[in-house]
Design a protein around this motif. Structure first.
Motif, PDB file in Angstrom:
ATOM      1  N   UNK A  18       0.720  -1.771  -0.086  1.00 28.85           N
ATOM      2  CA  UNK A  18       0.217   0.075   0.068  1.00 28.85           C
ATOM      3  C   UNK A  18       0.827   1.203   0.224  1.00 28.85           C
ATOM      4  N   UNK A  19       2.089   1.150   0.468  1.00 28.73           N
ATOM      5  CA  UNK A  19       2.728   2.589   0.711  1.00 28.73           C
ATOM      6  C   UNK A  19       3.355   2.271  -0.323  1.00 28.73           C
ATOM      7  N   UNK A  20       3.812   1.410  -1.454  1.00 26.53           N
ATOM      8  CA  UNK A  20       4.051   1.659  -2.652  1.00 26.53           C
ATOM      9  C   UNK A  20       3.550   2.321  -3.661  1.00 26.53           C
ATOM     10  N   UNK A  21       1.856   1.609  -3.542  1.00 28.42           N
ATOM     11  CA  UNK A  21       0.843   2.069  -4.361  1.00 28.42           C
ATOM     12  C   UNK A  21       0.216   4.115  -3.986  1.00 28.42           C
ATOM     13  N   UNK A  32       2.479  13.419 -12.583  1.00 27.73           N
ATOM     14  CA  UNK A  32       3.183  12.427 -13.652  1.00 27.73           C
ATOM     15  C   UNK A  32       2.360  11.642 -14.113  1.00 27.73           C
ATOM     16  N   UNK A  33       2.508  11.095 -16.213  1.00 28.44           N
ATOM     17  CA  UNK A  33       1.974   9.764 -15.431  1.00 28.44           C
ATOM     18  C   UNK A  33       2.320   8.076 -15.967  1.00 28.44           C
ATOM     19  N   UNK A  34       1.751   8.351 -14.627  1.00 30.23           N
ATOM     20  CA  UNK A  34       2.633   6.365 -13.891  1.00 30.23           C
ATOM     21  C   UNK A  34       1.501   4.918 -13.920  1.00 30.23           C
ATOM     22  N   UNK A  35       1.574   3.956 -15.079  1.00 29.21           N
ATOM     23  CA  UNK A  35       0.889   2.635 -14.745  1.00 29.21           C
ATOM     24  C   UNK A  35       2.146   2.587 -14.420  1.00 29.21           C
ATOM     25  N   UNK A  36       0.829   1.019 -13.014  1.00 30.22           N
ATOM     26  CA  UNK A  36       1.234   0.301 -12.239  1.00 30.22           C
ATOM     27  C   UNK A  36       0.745  -0.752 -11.968  1.00 30.22           C
ATOM     28  N   UNK A  37       0.956  -2.000 -12.600  1.00 33.02           N
ATOM     29  CA  UNK A  37       1.045  -3.231 -13.053  1.00 33.02           C
ATOM     30  C   UNK A  37       1.994  -4.086 -11.381  1.00 33.02           C
ATOM     31  N   UNK A  38       0.609  -4.735 -10.703  1.00 33.12           N
ATOM     32  CA  UNK A  38       1.388  -5.727  -9.483  1.00 33.12           C
ATOM     33  C   UNK A  38       0.772  -7.181 -10.155  1.00 33.12           C
ATOM     34  N   UNK A  39       1.988  -7.701 -10.062  1.00 36.27           N
ATOM     35  CA  UNK A  39       1.676  -9.431  -9.822  1.00 36.27           C
ATOM     36  C   UNK A  39       2.306  -9.869  -8.617  1.00 36.27           C
ATOM     37  N   UNK A  40       1.251 -10.487  -7.512  1.00 32.73           N
ATOM     38  CA  UNK A  40       1.834 -11.922  -6.602  1.00 32.73           C
ATOM     39  C   UNK A  40       2.061 -10.431  -5.282  1.00 32.73           C
ATOM     40  N   UNK A  68       7.150  12.623 -19.483  1.00 33.59           N
ATOM     41  CA  UNK A  68       7.219  11.147 -19.941  1.00 33.59           C
ATOM     42  C   UNK A  68       5.743  10.376 -19.546  1.00 33.59           C
ATOM     43  N   UNK A  69       5.578   8.982 -19.718  1.00 32.91           N
ATOM     44  CA  UNK A  69       5.021   8.084 -19.195  1.00 32.91           C
ATOM     45  C   UNK A  69       6.110   6.963 -18.885  1.00 32.91           C
ATOM     46  N   UNK A  70       5.223   6.858 -17.515  1.00 32.43           N
ATOM     47  CA  UNK A  70       6.187   5.465 -16.670  1.00 32.43           C
ATOM     48  C   UNK A  70       5.713   4.510 -15.928  1.00 32.43           C
ATOM     49  N   UNK A  71       6.064   3.088 -16.436  1.00 33.70           N
ATOM     50  CA  UNK A  71       5.694   2.393 -16.233  1.00 33.70           C
ATOM     51  C   UNK A  71       6.409   1.779 -14.573  1.00 33.70           C
ATOM     52  N   UNK A  72       6.070   1.048 -13.661  1.00 35.56           N
ATOM     53  CA  UNK A  72       6.529   0.680 -12.593  1.00 35.56           C
ATOM     54  C   UNK A  72       5.833  -1.009 -12.909  1.00 35.56           C
ATOM     55  N   UNK A  73       6.304  -2.098 -13.267  1.00 31.87           N
ATOM     56  CA  UNK A  73       6.017  -3.498 -13.095  1.00 31.87           C
ATOM     57  C   UNK A  73       6.210  -3.857 -12.102  1.00 31.87           C
ATOM     58  N   UNK A  74       5.796  -4.675 -11.319  1.00 34.08           N
ATOM     59  CA  UNK A  74       6.564  -4.837 -10.051  1.00 34.08           C
ATOM     60  C   UNK A  74       5.865  -7.004 -10.094  1.00 34.08           C
TER      61      UNK A  74
END
Length: 146
Positions: A18-21, A32-40, A68-74
């Motif tokens: 939740x802190x990361x979110x 910023x335009x940030x896309x967040x994708x979390x798996x597991x 810039x657009x940013x993608x954060x995948x975890x």
């Protein structure tokens, strides 16, 4: 913590997913335009390192690649946890990742977690921060399924 053990003991605050979110939401709030994708679900031991990596990577994207657009995948699973933060900005002018205090600190944190870190410009433009943290060691006997 006494003088002898200072630096050997991890004094990072406990972190949660939740802190990361919430960090992503704050960066979005800064424009910023940030896309967040979390798996597991990452192990608790990985979360302070993940949070700090995400914080540094997102801050750098805001400062060095505004707009810039940013993608954060975890991704977390049996092979460990992988965090990838990539922006589509112009990347560093020299084509190399600058060795600044923040990136040095990230390398140290990842090494302490027995992980690997890759960071630098992306050939098609942008900047990439990619870390892999192996599963934390198990303490005690392994559980065996019947």
């Amino acid at each position: 913590v006494d003088e002898l053990t200072r630096g050997l003991v991890d004094t990072s605050p406990a972190r949660t997913l939740e802190d990361v979110e919430a960090l992503v939401e704050r960066v979005r709030g800064a424009g910023a335009r940030v896309e967040l994708d979390v798996t597991g679900a990452p192990p608790e031991a990985h979360l302070p390192v993940i949070y700090r990596l995400a914080q540094e990577a997102l801050t750098n994207a805001l400062v060095h690649a505004p707009g810039a657009a940013v993608q954060l995948r975890l991704d977390s699973g049996p092979p460990g946890t992988r965090l990838v933060v990539q922006d589509d900005g112009p990347g560093p002018a020299t084509g190399q990742a600058p060795a600044r205090y923040g990136t040095v600190g990230l390398r140290e944190r990842v090494q302490l977690a027995s992980g690997t870190l890759r960071l630098g410009p992306v050939p098609e433009g942008g900047f990439l921060v990619s870390a892999h943290l192996p599963p934390p060691p198990r303490l005690g006997p392994e559980e065996v399924a019947p």
